[in-house]
Design a protein around this motif. Structure first.
Motif, PDB file in Angstrom:
ATOM      1  N   ASP A 141      13.008  19.509  -0.195  1.00 55.05           N
ATOM      2  CA  ASP A 141      13.793  18.633   0.650  1.00 55.05           C
ATOM      3  C   ASP A 141      15.138  18.166  -0.832  1.00 55.05           C
ATOM      4  N   SER A 142      16.389  17.828  -0.820  1.00 50.98           N
ATOM      5  CA  SER A 142      16.444  17.429  -1.751  1.00 50.98           C
ATOM      6  C   SER A 142      16.091  16.006  -2.479  1.00 50.98           C
ATOM      7  N   ALA A 143      15.162  15.396  -1.479  1.00 53.67           N
ATOM      8  CA  ALA A 143      14.206  13.953  -2.322  1.00 53.67           C
ATOM      9  C   ALA A 143      13.327  14.639  -2.843  1.00 53.67           C
ATOM     10  N   VAL A 144      12.596  15.876  -2.972  1.00 54.53           N
ATOM     11  CA  VAL A 144      11.737  15.842  -3.506  1.00 54.53           C
ATOM     12  C   VAL A 144      12.341  16.991  -5.243  1.00 54.53           C
ATOM     13  N   TRP A 145      13.734  17.445  -4.793  1.00 60.22           N
ATOM     14  CA  TRP A 145      14.177  17.987  -5.949  1.00 60.22           C
ATOM     15  C   TRP A 145      14.599  16.599  -7.494  1.00 60.22           C
ATOM     16  N   ALA A 146      14.782  14.710  -5.812  1.00 60.24           N
ATOM     17  CA  ALA A 146      15.583  13.608  -7.087  1.00 60.24           C
ATOM     18  C   ALA A 146      14.086  13.589  -7.793  1.00 60.24           C
ATOM     19  N   ARG A 147      12.857  13.741  -6.809  1.00 60.37           N
ATOM     20  CA  ARG A 147      11.619  13.161  -7.847  1.00 60.37           C
ATOM     21  C   ARG A 147      11.365  13.955  -8.557  1.00 60.37           C
ATOM     22  N   LEU A 148      10.782  15.173  -8.747  1.00 59.18           N
ATOM     23  CA  LEU A 148      10.817  16.204  -9.888  1.00 59.18           C
ATOM     24  C   LEU A 148      12.010  15.508 -10.790  1.00 59.18           C
ATOM     25  N   MET A 149      12.620  15.303 -10.818  1.00 61.38           N
ATOM     26  CA  MET A 149      14.303  14.777 -11.945  1.00 61.38           C
ATOM     27  C   MET A 149      14.082  13.153 -12.053  1.00 61.38           C
ATOM     28  N   ASP A 150      12.674  12.453 -11.110  1.00 62.90           N
ATOM     29  CA  ASP A 150      12.912  11.166 -11.723  1.00 62.90           C
ATOM     30  C   ASP A 150      14.417  10.132 -11.699  1.00 62.90           C
ATOM     31  N   ILE A 151      15.088  11.075 -10.841  1.00 57.45           N
ATOM     32  CA  ILE A 151      16.313  10.376 -10.568  1.00 57.45           C
ATOM     33  C   ILE A 151      15.997   9.324  -9.616  1.00 57.45           C
ATOM     34  N   ASP A 201       0.850  -0.829  -0.022  1.00 60.38           N
ATOM     35  CA  ASP A 201       0.102  -0.084  -0.122  1.00 60.38           C
ATOM     36  C   ASP A 201       0.832   1.235  -0.186  1.00 60.38           C
ATOM     37  N   ARG A 202       2.007   0.962   0.815  1.00 60.07           N
ATOM     38  CA  ARG A 202       3.056   2.082   0.650  1.00 60.07           C
ATOM     39  C   ARG A 202       3.195   2.570  -0.456  1.00 60.07           C
ATOM     40  N   GLN A 203       3.955   1.702  -1.160  1.00 59.06           N
ATOM     41  CA  GLN A 203       4.576   1.852  -2.598  1.00 59.06           C
ATOM     42  C   GLN A 203       3.474   2.598  -3.270  1.00 59.06           C
ATOM     43  N   ALA A 204       2.381   1.526  -3.099  1.00 60.15           N
ATOM     44  CA  ALA A 204       0.851   2.074  -4.810  1.00 60.15           C
ATOM     45  C   ALA A 204       0.659   3.412  -4.311  1.00 60.15           C
ATOM     46  N   ASN A 205       0.348   4.194  -2.745  1.00 61.54           N
ATOM     47  CA  ASN A 205       0.570   4.947  -2.508  1.00 61.54           C
ATOM     48  C   ASN A 205       1.663   6.311  -2.367  1.00 61.54           C
ATOM     49  N   LYS A 206       2.846   5.755  -3.026  1.00 56.44           N
ATOM     50  CA  LYS A 206       4.068   6.756  -3.382  1.00 56.44           C
ATOM     51  C   LYS A 206       3.625   8.113  -4.455  1.00 56.44           C
ATOM     52  N   ALA A 207       3.847   9.287  -3.978  1.00 58.38           N
ATOM     53  CA  ALA A 207       4.544  10.417  -5.366  1.00 58.38           C
ATOM     54  C   ALA A 207       5.463   9.739  -6.283  1.00 58.38           C
ATOM     55  N   THR A 208       4.632  10.208  -7.371  1.00 51.88           N
ATOM     56  CA  THR A 208       6.028   9.923  -8.452  1.00 51.88           C
ATOM     57  C   THR A 208       5.888  10.624  -9.021  1.00 51.88           C
ATOM     58  N   GLY A 209       7.388  11.161  -9.609  1.00 46.97           N
ATOM     59  CA  GLY A 209       8.159  12.282 -10.397  1.00 46.97           C
ATOM     60  C   GLY A 209       6.565  13.284 -11.393  1.00 46.97           C
ATOM     61  N   SER A 210       5.600  12.876 -11.914  1.00 44.23           N
ATOM     62  CA  SER A 210       4.995  13.204 -12.692  1.00 44.23           C
ATOM     63  C   SER A 210       3.853  13.945 -11.407  1.00 44.23           C
ATOM     64  N   ASP A 225      13.805   6.537 -10.084  1.00 48.43           N
ATOM     65  CA  ASP A 225      13.834   5.614 -10.315  1.00 48.43           C
ATOM     66  C   ASP A 225      14.863   4.770 -10.420  1.00 48.43           C
ATOM     67  N   THR A 226      16.080   4.995 -10.581  1.00 50.33           N
ATOM     68  CA  THR A 226      16.835   4.507 -10.805  1.00 50.33           C
ATOM     69  C   THR A 226      18.058   4.844 -10.154  1.00 50.33           C
ATOM     70  N   ALA A 227      17.912   4.988  -8.691  1.00 49.72           N
ATOM     71  CA  ALA A 227      19.295   5.321  -7.950  1.00 49.72           C
ATOM     72  C   ALA A 227      18.460   4.532  -6.655  1.00 49.72           C
ATOM     73  N   THR A 228      19.613   4.506  -5.663  1.00 50.58           N
ATOM     74  CA  THR A 228      18.818   5.085  -4.403  1.00 50.58           C
ATOM     75  C   THR A 228      18.923   6.218  -3.517  1.00 50.58           C
ATOM     76  N   ASP A 229      18.798   6.251  -2.533  1.00 47.15           N
ATOM     77  CA  ASP A 229      17.776   7.601  -2.363  1.00 47.15           C
ATOM     78  C   ASP A 229      18.984   8.574  -2.167  1.00 47.15           C
ATOM     79  N   GLN A 230      19.795   8.285  -1.520  1.00 49.18           N
ATOM     80  CA  GLN A 230      21.292   9.011  -1.279  1.00 49.18           C
ATOM     81  C   GLN A 230      21.415   9.209  -2.267  1.00 49.18           C
ATOM     82  N   ALA A 231      21.990   8.436  -3.275  1.00 47.26           N
ATOM     83  CA  ALA A 231      22.294   8.599  -5.044  1.00 47.26           C
ATOM     84  C   ALA A 231      21.691   9.887  -5.888  1.00 47.26           C
ATOM     85  N   ALA A 232      20.361   9.300  -5.196  1.00 42.96           N
ATOM     86  CA  ALA A 232      19.723  10.545  -5.889  1.00 42.96           C
ATOM     87  C   ALA A 232      19.915  11.589  -5.751  1.00 42.96           C
ATOM     88  N   ARG A 233      19.600  11.800  -4.085  1.00 43.71           N
ATOM     89  CA  ARG A 233      20.034  13.535  -3.138  1.00 43.71           C
ATOM     90  C   ARG A 233      21.286  14.452  -4.210  1.00 43.71           C
TER      91      ARG A 233
END
Length: 283
Positions: free
Chosen positions: A88-98, A10-19, A100-108
């Motif tokens: 937050d840097s995680a939000v910036w990473a999600r805005l860029m769809d990073i 449920d958590r994954q299904a409701n997690k916000a995407t980059g879009s 999807d292909t990286a760990t949380d820290q690598a995406a940040r």
């Protein structure tokens, strides 16, 4: 007391995407169209070099940074927070769809490095405080000057508009770098203009091949349409020369205000006269 473990599915299904994040940002900025000075695509006539900052994104093959920059303009150009936005840097990473292909820290880290590349082009400034990153717009011409809202009162102040539908309908996820460059280029000009590939290196700074691939991508995505335009040519074997003219389709046309809609008949007549003229000119 009995507790229930969180349902990971449920958590994954409701997690916000980059879009989801990009659409939320557009809604927060309350913009139907995103204004962008035309000097981002091409410098004004009379400049020693006609190339705009867009050229460096194209030749550097930096689609991620170009998409991120356009989202920053969308987020900041309302001026609500002094031409700045903080996430937050995680939000910036999600805005860029990073993410999807990286760990949380690598995406940040990837998001921060992308923002630094845009900053290097004198289009933004960015600062980091803990996990928070604040980005502030600079002028679109790459001069490093402070940003202000374009008014359209002079050639340096004229702007193109990107409709929010580019993001809300997911075209930003389907387009490639040549296509996005040509979308901005076509948006810069009047409806039904010509875009000769052989002029691309001088006018915009990228290759004729990139230019042609960009036009093809836009046609494939139905973001532009084209028509044949014939010009009298007494020395040509057929007496005429043909060139394609392009304009954006309805989904990429800026949303009109009620005032503009009311005056549409008069505007339409003016547009028809403009379209009748040849756009074979030095841009």
């Amino acid at each position: 007391m009995t507790t229930t473990a969180p349902n990971q599915q449920d958590r994954q299904a409701n997690k916000a995407t980059g879009s989801d994040t990009r659409v939320a940002l557009l809604k927060r900025s309350v913009r139907a169209n995103v204004p962008l000075r035309k000097t981002f695509v091409q410098a004004v006539r009379g400049s020693a070099c006609r190339h705009g900052p867009l050229k460096d994104f194209v030749t550097g093959r930096d689609l991620r940074a170009l998409k991120a920059y356009l989202m920053i303009v969308a987020a900041c150009s309302s001026g609500a927070d002094g031409w700045s936005t903080t996430h937050d840097s995680a939000v910036w990473a999600r805005l860029m769809d990073i993410q999807d292909t990286a760990t949380d820290q690598a995406a940040r880290t990837g998001a921060w490095r992308t923002l630094l590349r845009i900053q290097k082009r004198n289009l933004i400034t960015c600062t980091r405080t803990g996990a928070k990153i604040t980005v502030t717009l600079l002028r679109e011409d790459g001069s490093g000057k402070a940003y202000d809202r374009p008014r359209g009162e002079s050639e340096e102040e004229r702007f193109l508009q990107i409709p929010a539908s580019f993001w809300t309908k997911g075209y930003d996820q389907k387009i490639d770098l040549p296509g996005l460059a040509l979308l901005l280029t076509i948006a810069r000009e009047k409806n039904w203009s010509t875009f000769p590939a052989e002029k691309a290196p001088d006018w915009y700074g990228w290759s004729a091949d990139t230019h042609e691939r960009g036009l093809k991508k836009l046609l494939d995505l139905a973001l532009v349409k084209r028509r044949e335009h014939y010009t009298k040519a007494p020395l040509a074997p057929s007496g005429v020369v043909m060139a394609y003219q392009y304009t954006r389709t309805s989904v990429m046309q800026p949303r009109k205000s009620k005032k503009e809609t009311t005056s549409a008949p008069a505007a339409g007549a003016a547009t028809a006269k403009t379209a009748a003229r040849s756009s074979q000119r030095g841009r």
